[in-house]
Scaffold this motif. Sequence first.
Motif, PDB file in Angstrom:
ATOM      1  N   UNK A 103       0.835  -1.206   0.000  1.00  0.00           N
ATOM      2  CA  UNK A 103       0.000   0.000   0.000  1.00  0.00           C
ATOM      3  C   UNK A 103       0.866   1.250   0.000  1.00  0.00           C
ATOM      4  N   UNK A 104       1.946   1.223   0.780  1.00  0.00           N
ATOM      5  CA  UNK A 104       2.842   2.387   0.835  1.00  0.00           C
ATOM      6  C   UNK A 104       3.478   2.640  -0.535  1.00  0.00           C
ATOM      7  N   UNK A 105       3.884   1.576  -1.214  1.00  0.00           N
ATOM      8  CA  UNK A 105       4.486   1.752  -2.540  1.00  0.00           C
ATOM      9  C   UNK A 105       3.425   2.212  -3.545  1.00  0.00           C
ATOM     10  N   UNK A 106       2.227   1.673  -3.445  1.00  0.00           N
ATOM     11  CA  UNK A 106       1.148   2.105  -4.333  1.00  0.00           C
ATOM     12  C   UNK A 106       0.853   3.588  -4.126  1.00  0.00           C
ATOM     13  N   UNK A 107       0.806   4.011  -2.871  1.00  0.00           N
ATOM     14  CA  UNK A 107       0.613   5.434  -2.577  1.00  0.00           C
ATOM     15  C   UNK A 107       1.734   6.281  -3.154  1.00  0.00           C
ATOM     16  N   UNK A 108       2.956   5.801  -3.019  1.00  0.00           N
ATOM     17  CA  UNK A 108       4.103   6.536  -3.558  1.00  0.00           C
ATOM     18  C   UNK A 108       4.053   6.608  -5.075  1.00  0.00           C
ATOM     19  N   UNK A 109       3.597   5.554  -5.716  1.00  0.00           N
ATOM     20  CA  UNK A 109       3.462   5.569  -7.179  1.00  0.00           C
ATOM     21  C   UNK A 109       2.434   6.612  -7.615  1.00  0.00           C
ATOM     22  N   UNK A 110       1.332   6.712  -6.890  1.00  0.00           N
ATOM     23  CA  UNK A 110       0.336   7.744  -7.190  1.00  0.00           C
ATOM     24  C   UNK A 110       0.958   9.123  -6.992  1.00  0.00           C
ATOM     25  N   UNK A 111       1.666   9.304  -5.887  1.00  0.00           N
ATOM     26  CA  UNK A 111       2.327  10.574  -5.589  1.00  0.00           C
ATOM     27  C   UNK A 111       3.277  10.975  -6.713  1.00  0.00           C
ATOM     28  N   UNK A 112       4.122  10.060  -7.135  1.00  0.00           N
ATOM     29  CA  UNK A 112       5.079  10.344  -8.218  1.00  0.00           C
ATOM     30  C   UNK A 112       4.334  10.704  -9.495  1.00  0.00           C
ATOM     31  N   UNK A 113       3.248  10.010  -9.761  1.00  0.00           N
ATOM     32  CA  UNK A 113       2.465  10.282 -10.960  1.00  0.00           C
ATOM     33  C   UNK A 113       1.815  11.658 -10.974  1.00  0.00           C
ATOM     34  N   UNK A 114       1.618  12.230  -9.808  1.00  0.00           N
ATOM     35  CA  UNK A 114       1.013  13.563  -9.696  1.00  0.00           C
ATOM     36  C   UNK A 114       2.045  14.690  -9.720  1.00  0.00           C
ATOM     37  N   UNK A 115       3.328  14.342  -9.582  1.00  0.00           N
ATOM     38  CA  UNK A 115       4.383  15.335  -9.378  1.00  0.00           C
ATOM     39  C   UNK A 115       5.131  15.694 -10.657  1.00  0.00           C
TER      40      UNK A 115
END
Length: 158
Positions: A103-115
């Motif tokens: 879940x933490x990596x999935x959240x980070x992937x979303x974060x990177x995709x927004x940045x």
Amino acid sequence: MRLGITGHRGLPPETEHLVRLALEDEVARHAPADLVGISCIADGPDAWFAELVLKAGGRLEVVVPARQYRDGLPEEHHGTYDRLLQQAAKVHHTGLAESNSQAHMTGSEILVGLADELIAVWDGQPARGYGGTADVVTYADRTGVPTRVLWPKGATRD
């Protein structure tokens, strides 16, 4: 400018001070009206960065990795987490329930995709567990999101 943040938690007090100064400098490089900080608002650099973005007059977007995410954070951080979550202009969810490495990596992937750019408070070492800072930096590199590493001179990690 949409800046995402990732970084090591549990830093010693001397390193915390150095990192906070480096994050202040990073936030100051951007015009407040154009600044959007994207964070999972965990204790440590995630929350420090989010607070600095808001203090500077920027906007905050939060990524919540899992419905149980807050429960897995240190209890003394819950008040800060709740306050930052309430101040977020937008909240993104993974849809996952359990707060684990995936879940933490999935959240980070979303974060990177927004940045537009990722700020990484990173000592340059491999991740100590799946979804750690090094994994997020690798993902950003693989997806073409530029990363600015902040690891001030004199910083250490336990």
